[in-house]
Scaffold this motif. Structure first.
Motif, PDB file in Angstrom:
ATOM      1  N   GLU A   1      -3.043   1.470  19.151  1.00  0.00           N
ATOM      2  CA  GLU A   1      -1.945   0.759  18.519  1.00  0.00           C
ATOM      3  C   GLU A   1      -1.962   1.062  17.021  1.00  0.00           C
ATOM      4  O   GLU A   1      -2.998   0.975  16.363  1.00  0.00           O
ATOM      5  CB  GLU A   1      -2.077  -0.749  18.746  1.00  0.00           C
ATOM      6  CG  GLU A   1      -1.926  -1.156  20.196  1.00  0.00           C
ATOM      7  CD  GLU A   1      -2.004  -2.659  20.360  1.00  0.00           C
ATOM      8  OE1 GLU A   1      -2.210  -3.337  19.325  1.00  0.00           O
ATOM      9  OE2 GLU A   1      -1.869  -3.136  21.488  1.00  0.00           O
ATOM     10  N   VAL A   2      -0.799   1.408  16.487  1.00  0.00           N
ATOM     11  CA  VAL A   2      -0.685   1.714  15.069  1.00  0.00           C
ATOM     12  C   VAL A   2      -0.551   0.403  14.297  1.00  0.00           C
ATOM     13  O   VAL A   2       0.264  -0.464  14.639  1.00  0.00           O
ATOM     14  CB  VAL A   2       0.530   2.626  14.805  1.00  0.00           C
ATOM     15  CG1 VAL A   2       0.628   2.958  13.326  1.00  0.00           C
ATOM     16  CG2 VAL A   2       0.425   3.887  15.642  1.00  0.00           C
ATOM     17  N   ILE A   3      -1.344   0.254  13.264  1.00  0.00           N
ATOM     18  CA  ILE A   3      -1.367  -0.977  12.479  1.00  0.00           C
ATOM     19  C   ILE A   3      -0.320  -0.875  11.375  1.00  0.00           C
ATOM     20  O   ILE A   3      -0.185   0.140  10.699  1.00  0.00           O
ATOM     21  CB  ILE A   3      -2.765  -1.208  11.881  1.00  0.00           C
ATOM     22  CG1 ILE A   3      -3.791  -1.297  13.002  1.00  0.00           C
ATOM     23  CG2 ILE A   3      -2.793  -2.467  11.024  1.00  0.00           C
ATOM     24  CD1 ILE A   3      -5.221  -1.360  12.510  1.00  0.00           C
ATOM     25  N   GLU A   4       0.407  -1.962  11.158  1.00  0.00           N
ATOM     26  CA  GLU A   4       1.376  -2.049  10.079  1.00  0.00           C
ATOM     27  C   GLU A   4       0.684  -2.563   8.825  1.00  0.00           C
ATOM     28  O   GLU A   4      -0.027  -3.567   8.846  1.00  0.00           O
ATOM     29  CB  GLU A   4       2.533  -2.983  10.453  1.00  0.00           C
ATOM     30  CG  GLU A   4       3.470  -2.412  11.493  1.00  0.00           C
ATOM     31  CD  GLU A   4       4.703  -3.277  11.685  1.00  0.00           C
ATOM     32  OE1 GLU A   4       4.784  -4.327  11.003  1.00  0.00           O
ATOM     33  OE2 GLU A   4       5.572  -2.919  12.493  1.00  0.00           O
ATOM     34  N   ILE A   5       0.893  -1.855   7.709  1.00  0.00           N
ATOM     35  CA  ILE A   5       0.302  -2.218   6.424  1.00  0.00           C
ATOM     36  C   ILE A   5       1.431  -2.570   5.470  1.00  0.00           C
ATOM     37  O   ILE A   5       2.353  -1.766   5.252  1.00  0.00           O
ATOM     38  CB  ILE A   5      -0.542  -1.065   5.850  1.00  0.00           C
ATOM     39  CG1 ILE A   5      -1.657  -0.686   6.831  1.00  0.00           C
ATOM     40  CG2 ILE A   5      -1.141  -1.438   4.499  1.00  0.00           C
ATOM     41  CD1 ILE A   5      -2.422   0.551   6.440  1.00  0.00           C
TER      42      ILE A   5
ATOM     43  N   SER B   1       4.056   0.135   6.115  1.00  0.00           N
ATOM     44  CA  SER B   1       3.679   1.488   6.519  1.00  0.00           C
ATOM     45  C   SER B   1       3.103   1.412   7.929  1.00  0.00           C
ATOM     46  O   SER B   1       2.163   0.663   8.187  1.00  0.00           O
ATOM     47  CB  SER B   1       2.645   2.058   5.553  1.00  0.00           C
ATOM     48  OG  SER B   1       2.182   3.313   5.993  1.00  0.00           O
ATOM     49  N   LYS B   2       3.657   2.216   8.817  1.00  0.00           N
ATOM     50  CA  LYS B   2       3.215   2.250  10.208  1.00  0.00           C
ATOM     51  C   LYS B   2       2.988   3.706  10.587  1.00  0.00           C
ATOM     52  O   LYS B   2       3.914   4.422  10.974  1.00  0.00           O
ATOM     53  CB  LYS B   2       4.269   1.611  11.111  1.00  0.00           C
ATOM     54  CG  LYS B   2       3.811   1.410  12.548  1.00  0.00           C
ATOM     55  CD  LYS B   2       4.861   0.661  13.351  1.00  0.00           C
ATOM     56  CE  LYS B   2       4.388   0.445  14.781  1.00  0.00           C
ATOM     57  NZ  LYS B   2       5.386  -0.286  15.592  1.00  0.00           N
ATOM     58  N   GLY B   3       1.731   4.149  10.451  1.00  0.00           N
ATOM     59  CA  GLY B   3       1.425   5.546  10.718  1.00  0.00           C
ATOM     60  C   GLY B   3       2.026   6.421   9.627  1.00  0.00           C
ATOM     61  O   GLY B   3       1.774   6.234   8.442  1.00  0.00           O
TER      62      GLY B   3
END
Length: 297
Positions: A31-35, A77-79
């Motif tokens: 799972e891509v983490i949202e920053i 930012s997501k990936g």
């Protein structure tokens, strides 16, 4: 026997499932983490007229005092994607969103007459197709607008650095690496330079001193002659000392010029000598008057 074989098979299957990484990669997805890069609580949305020419947008063509929507703006930012989200303050419902991707046109365009207003290209999936629309957004403070642009710029720098790193890694893998390991039968020859005689002598002296006892060391130190510096050369003679010394005591190579006083003394001495010689001459000459006096007596 059947139960024992079945239990052993179950245990082997468990071991395979735990040790086989292919099954783990196939069954699980990362799972891509949202920053969160930027967030502001107040953002205003404007419905702008379509662009009629290739000229840039101007905020004075909008009615900035009449906004169509008010809410919060988030930049995450997501990936490799950067998402600009417009969400409701209270409910958190998504109003619109825009995407910043590598290789695609930038979704944000600044107006030419203000630093607080921008044109945002939003995307929406309608009927399986991506639809685009252009809306105007504005911030209350200039610092908020600057931080919004800085967050987008930082994400683009991250994408460029990541792309450069991937290209360098691929280039390194493609280039053939040189093997510096020794093959079978190969040897290395090292050439060491000879030490100088001075170094060997100093080491021998240090070794001999280290072998001496404390008494011997004291004696050896006492026997070492002390180096006394030579006396300084005599300074030049002053005129007073030169006058006190007679010219006869000086070497013949040095000629001293007589002073005026010495010349006067010499002339006086010569006059006295002449006078004495004259008197002696007068005594030797016959006295006629005295002779006559004796004859008369």
């Amino acid at each position: 026997m059947d139960q024992a074989s079945s239990s052993s098979n179950v245990e082997e299957d468990k071991k395979k499932s735990f040790t086989d990484p292919v099954n783990i990669d196939d069954n699980e997805e990362r799972e891509v983490i949202e920053i969160a890069l930027f967030q502001v609580p107040e953002c205003y949305v404007y419905l702008i007229p379509p662009r009629k020419s290739a000229a840039s947008y101007r905020a004075d063509e909008w009615d900035v005092n009449k906004w169509a929507w008010e809410g919060s703006l988030k930049v995450v930012s997501k990936g490799e994607e950067c998402i600009i989200k417009l969400v409701d303050k209270t409910t958190g419902e998504l109003y619109a969103q825009a995407f910043l991707r590598d290789g695609e046109p930038h979704p944000v365009e600044a107006v030419i007459d203000s630093s607080r207003y921008f044109v945002l290209r939003v995307e929406e999936m309608i009927g399986g197709r991506v639809r685009h629309a252009f809306i105007g957004i504005g911030f209350r403070e200039r610092t908020e607008a600057y931080d919004f642009q800085a967050a987008l710029h930082d994400h683009m720098k991250y994408l460029n650095k990541k792309k450069t790193a991937e290209e360098m890694e691929q280039h390194f893998q493609n280039t053939s690496s040189v093997d510096y390991s020794l093959k079978e039968g190969e040897t290395i020859v090292l050439q060491l330079k000879n030490r100088s005689e001075k170094d060997t002598k100093s080491k021998l002296v240090e070794k001999s001193l280290s072998n001496l006892s404390l008494d011997d060391k004291g004696k050896s130190i006492e026997t070492v002659p002390s180096i006394i510096p030579p006396p300084p050369p005599p300074g030049p003679l002053s005129p007073a000392t030169i006058a006190q010394k007679s010219p006869s005591s000086l070497p013949p190579s040095l000629s001293l010029q007589r002073s005026s006083e010495e010349q006067d003394l010499n002339t006086k001495r010569e006059e006295v000598e002449k006078k004495e010689a004259k008197e002696v001459g007068d005594e030797d000459a016959p006295d006629d008057d005295f002779g006559d006096f004796q004859a008369a007596g």
